[in-house]
Motif scaffolding. Structure first.
Motif, PDB file in Angstrom:
ATOM      1  N   HIS A 270      49.849-105.550 -79.464  1.00  0.00           N
ATOM      2  CA  HIS A 270      49.970-105.951 -78.064  1.00  0.00           C
ATOM      3  C   HIS A 270      48.870-105.349 -77.188  1.00  0.00           C
ATOM      4  O   HIS A 270      48.408-105.988 -76.244  1.00  0.00           O
ATOM      5  CB  HIS A 270      51.340-105.544 -77.521  1.00  0.00           C
ATOM      6  CG  HIS A 270      52.480-106.186 -78.236  1.00  0.00           C
ATOM      7  ND1 HIS A 270      52.846-107.502 -78.018  1.00  0.00           N
ATOM      8  CD2 HIS A 270      53.318-105.708 -79.193  1.00  0.00           C
ATOM      9  CE1 HIS A 270      53.873-107.798 -78.807  1.00  0.00           C
ATOM     10  NE2 HIS A 270      54.177-106.733 -79.520  1.00  0.00           N
ATOM     11  N   ALA A 271      48.450-104.124 -77.522  1.00  0.00           N
ATOM     12  CA  ALA A 271      47.462-103.435 -76.685  1.00  0.00           C
ATOM     13  C   ALA A 271      46.029-103.799 -77.054  1.00  0.00           C
ATOM     14  O   ALA A 271      45.150-103.880 -76.188  1.00  0.00           O
ATOM     15  CB  ALA A 271      47.659-101.930 -76.795  1.00  0.00           C
ATOM     16  N   GLY A 272      45.788-103.973 -78.353  1.00  0.00           N
ATOM     17  CA  GLY A 272      44.460-104.363 -78.791  1.00  0.00           C
ATOM     18  C   GLY A 272      43.557-103.187 -79.114  1.00  0.00           C
ATOM     19  O   GLY A 272      43.815-102.049 -78.718  1.00  0.00           O
ATOM     20  N   PRO A 273      42.462-103.459 -79.840  1.00  0.00           N
ATOM     21  CA  PRO A 273      41.498-102.405 -80.154  1.00  0.00           C
ATOM     22  C   PRO A 273      40.847-101.861 -78.894  1.00  0.00           C
ATOM     23  O   PRO A 273      40.680-102.566 -77.904  1.00  0.00           O
ATOM     24  CB  PRO A 273      40.477-103.119 -81.046  1.00  0.00           C
ATOM     25  CG  PRO A 273      40.650-104.573 -80.769  1.00  0.00           C
ATOM     26  CD  PRO A 273      42.071-104.762 -80.398  1.00  0.00           C
ATOM     27  N   GLY A 274      40.503-100.573 -78.946  1.00  0.00           N
ATOM     28  CA  GLY A 274      39.849 -99.949 -77.803  1.00  0.00           C
ATOM     29  C   GLY A 274      40.802 -99.334 -76.799  1.00  0.00           C
ATOM     30  O   GLY A 274      40.368 -98.680 -75.847  1.00  0.00           O
ATOM     31  N   THR A 275      42.088 -99.510 -76.989  1.00  0.00           N
ATOM     32  CA  THR A 275      43.072 -98.918 -76.079  1.00  0.00           C
ATOM     33  C   THR A 275      43.031 -97.387 -76.177  1.00  0.00           C
ATOM     34  O   THR A 275      42.868 -96.832 -77.258  1.00  0.00           O
ATOM     35  CB  THR A 275      44.482 -99.410 -76.436  1.00  0.00           C
ATOM     36  OG1 THR A 275      44.536-100.824 -76.258  1.00  0.00           O
ATOM     37  CG2 THR A 275      45.546 -98.761 -75.559  1.00  0.00           C
ATOM     38  N   ILE A 276      43.175 -96.738 -75.042  1.00  0.00           N
ATOM     39  CA  ILE A 276      43.286 -95.280 -74.995  1.00  0.00           C
ATOM     40  C   ILE A 276      44.522 -94.929 -74.175  1.00  0.00           C
ATOM     41  O   ILE A 276      44.724 -95.467 -73.090  1.00  0.00           O
ATOM     42  CB  ILE A 276      42.045 -94.625 -74.347  1.00  0.00           C
ATOM     43  CG1 ILE A 276      40.808 -94.858 -75.196  1.00  0.00           C
ATOM     44  CG2 ILE A 276      42.278 -93.129 -74.123  1.00  0.00           C
ATOM     45  CD1 ILE A 276      40.794 -94.079 -76.503  1.00  0.00           C
ATOM     46  N   ALA A 277      45.344 -94.025 -74.700  1.00  0.00           N
ATOM     47  CA  ALA A 277      46.565 -93.645 -74.001  1.00  0.00           C
ATOM     48  C   ALA A 277      46.719 -92.129 -74.005  1.00  0.00           C
ATOM     49  O   ALA A 277      46.484 -91.473 -75.023  1.00  0.00           O
ATOM     50  CB  ALA A 277      47.776 -94.299 -74.662  1.00  0.00           C
ATOM     51  N   LEU A 278      47.109 -91.586 -72.861  1.00  0.00           N
ATOM     52  CA  LEU A 278      47.335 -90.160 -72.688  1.00  0.00           C
ATOM     53  C   LEU A 278      48.806 -89.904 -72.392  1.00  0.00           C
ATOM     54  O   LEU A 278      49.413 -90.640 -71.599  1.00  0.00           O
ATOM     55  CB  LEU A 278      46.487 -89.621 -71.522  1.00  0.00           C
ATOM     56  CG  LEU A 278      45.006 -89.997 -71.495  1.00  0.00           C
ATOM     57  CD1 LEU A 278      44.347 -89.451 -70.227  1.00  0.00           C
ATOM     58  CD2 LEU A 278      44.292 -89.476 -72.737  1.00  0.00           C
ATOM     59  N   PHE A 279      49.361 -88.867 -72.988  1.00  0.00           N
ATOM     60  CA  PHE A 279      50.772 -88.558 -72.815  1.00  0.00           C
ATOM     61  C   PHE A 279      50.934 -87.063 -72.561  1.00  0.00           C
ATOM     62  O   PHE A 279      50.429 -86.227 -73.323  1.00  0.00           O
ATOM     63  CB  PHE A 279      51.580 -88.961 -74.050  1.00  0.00           C
ATOM     64  CG  PHE A 279      51.341 -90.387 -74.473  1.00  0.00           C
ATOM     65  CD1 PHE A 279      52.081 -91.418 -73.934  1.00  0.00           C
ATOM     66  CD2 PHE A 279      50.359 -90.678 -75.408  1.00  0.00           C
ATOM     67  CE1 PHE A 279      51.858 -92.741 -74.310  1.00  0.00           C
ATOM     68  CE2 PHE A 279      50.126 -91.996 -75.803  1.00  0.00           C
ATOM     69  CZ  PHE A 279      50.870 -93.030 -75.251  1.00  0.00           C
ATOM     70  N   PHE A 280      51.647 -86.752 -71.517  1.00  0.00           N
ATOM     71  CA  PHE A 280      51.877 -85.367 -71.127  1.00  0.00           C
ATOM     72  C   PHE A 280      53.170 -85.323 -70.340  1.00  0.00           C
ATOM     73  O   PHE A 280      53.819 -86.360 -70.137  1.00  0.00           O
ATOM     74  CB  PHE A 280      50.695 -84.830 -70.309  1.00  0.00           C
ATOM     75  CG  PHE A 280      50.316 -85.709 -69.144  1.00  0.00           C
ATOM     76  CD1 PHE A 280      50.813 -85.475 -67.877  1.00  0.00           C
ATOM     77  CD2 PHE A 280      49.461 -86.804 -69.341  1.00  0.00           C
ATOM     78  CE1 PHE A 280      50.485 -86.302 -66.810  1.00  0.00           C
ATOM     79  CE2 PHE A 280      49.126 -87.630 -68.273  1.00  0.00           C
ATOM     80  CZ  PHE A 280      49.638 -87.381 -66.999  1.00  0.00           C
ATOM     81  N   THR A 281      53.570 -84.144 -69.893  1.00  0.00           N
ATOM     82  CA  THR A 281      54.836 -84.060 -69.176  1.00  0.00           C
ATOM     83  C   THR A 281      54.623 -83.521 -67.764  1.00  0.00           C
ATOM     84  O   THR A 281      53.646 -82.829 -67.480  1.00  0.00           O
ATOM     85  CB  THR A 281      55.842 -83.145 -69.901  1.00  0.00           C
ATOM     86  OG1 THR A 281      55.454 -81.787 -69.761  1.00  0.00           O
ATOM     87  CG2 THR A 281      55.944 -83.506 -71.363  1.00  0.00           C
ATOM     88  N   ASN A 282      55.538 -83.879 -66.889  1.00  0.00           N
ATOM     89  CA  ASN A 282      55.496 -83.334 -65.529  1.00  0.00           C
ATOM     90  C   ASN A 282      56.487 -82.179 -65.366  1.00  0.00           C
ATOM     91  O   ASN A 282      56.762 -81.740 -64.262  1.00  0.00           O
ATOM     92  CB  ASN A 282      55.770 -84.430 -64.490  1.00  0.00           C
ATOM     93  CG  ASN A 282      57.113 -85.107 -64.669  1.00  0.00           C
ATOM     94  OD1 ASN A 282      58.068 -84.523 -65.157  1.00  0.00           O
ATOM     95  ND2 ASN A 282      57.185 -86.378 -64.288  1.00  0.00           N
TER      96      ASN A 282
END
Length: 286
Positions: A270-282
């Motif tokens: 669904h997102a495709g090649p080249g996607t970048i995702a960051l995950f952290f907490t508040n």
């Protein structure tokens, strides 16, 4: 010890799950009419190469009722308490199916302790939640403590991500054809996040450098004590870009702990090649 289950949308590696006693169930990817189980029959690399070569957008399928039934029944017969941390119900029907099968299994095994948690997370956002759940379980938290902590912590996980080509979001119905076409012409790089378990566009940037700087600013605005966190980074077959984000985060926030992995075949479809995702907490966990 409580069994922790999740699905392959968590984008943790099968090796990590095996080493940490996490049972991961596979979603499916459909290419050319043939169905493949993620991590078993097809790799993310194969999916991304197909998408790059002919702009094909694979279809995906949730975990089937038979898989849930067999898995839950086996745990019930072993009298093994279990918690299934599911992909966001806003993005898949997997959570609802798991709940239906849970009720069915409890009719035969009324004493079976099984809780299905709607993570409202995706990719390594879900992975971050599973990672934390394992730490709590291994510290010896009780079953009810685990449920409360996992449910509460899910609300603190921030997802910030971007896609390289709007065509995949367009074909998945997330943006219009005109927006995708104009975005390609103008080199627009959308930034998105997950709100209440659903994919929501946040803003648009133009060019890779502006996109990166804006995502880092969003981290600064929304994160808490990032230097003390393990920051999770997932990518659509773009390891160099993921490493560039890691270096920037290290330099800007002093973060030293990271978990980086490729976005799996199901989410990557669904997102495709080249996607970048960051995950952290508040909010830091105990």
């Amino acid at each position: 010890m409580t069994t922790i289950l999740t699905d392959s949308a968590c984008d943790m590696t099968p090796k990590w799950c095996e080493e940490h006693d996490v049972l991961m169930l596979s979603l499916a990817v459909i290419l050319d009419g043939k169905e493949y189980e993620e991590h078993k029959d097809i790799s993310p690399k194969e999916v991304y190469e197909t998408m790059r070569n002919d702009k094909t957008v694979p279809k995906t399928a949730q975990i089937g009722p038979d898989t849930f039934l067999a898995t839950f029944t086996a745990l019930a017969e072993q009298k093994q308490p279990a918690i299934y941390i599911a992909l966001s119900s806003g993005l898949s029907g997997t959570y609802q199916t798991a709940e239906l099968i849970r009720k069915q299994v409890l009719e035969e095994h009324p004493d079976f302790e099984l809780t299905i948690i709607d993570s409202k997370c995706v990719s390594l956002g879900l992975g971050r939640l599973v990672y934390q759940a394992v730490q709590w379980r291994d510290k010896g938290l009780s079953y009810q403590e685990l449920i409360k902590n996992i449910t509460d912590f899910a609300e603190t996980i921030v997802h910030i991500f971007t896609v390289d080509d709007l065509v995949y979001l367009e074909r998945g119905g997330r943006v219009s054809k005109v927006a995708a076409f104009m975005g390609g012409l103008l080199h627009i790089k959308p930034i998105l996040h997950v709100d209440e378990g659903k994919l929501v566009p946040l803003e648009k940037t133009r060019g890779n450098n502006k996109r990166r700087q804006r995502m880092l600013q969003l981290m600064e605005d929304q994160g808490q004590q990032l230097e003390k966190q393990t920051v999770f980074i997932s990518h659509g077959d773009a390891p160099d870009e993921a490493e560039a984000f890691k270096r920037d985060i290290q330099e800007r926030f002093g973060t030293s702990s990271f978990y980086i992995n490729t976005i799996g075949a199901a989410i990557g479809s669904h997102a495709g090649p080249g996607t970048i995702a960051l995950f952290f907490t508040n909010q830091l966990s105990d």
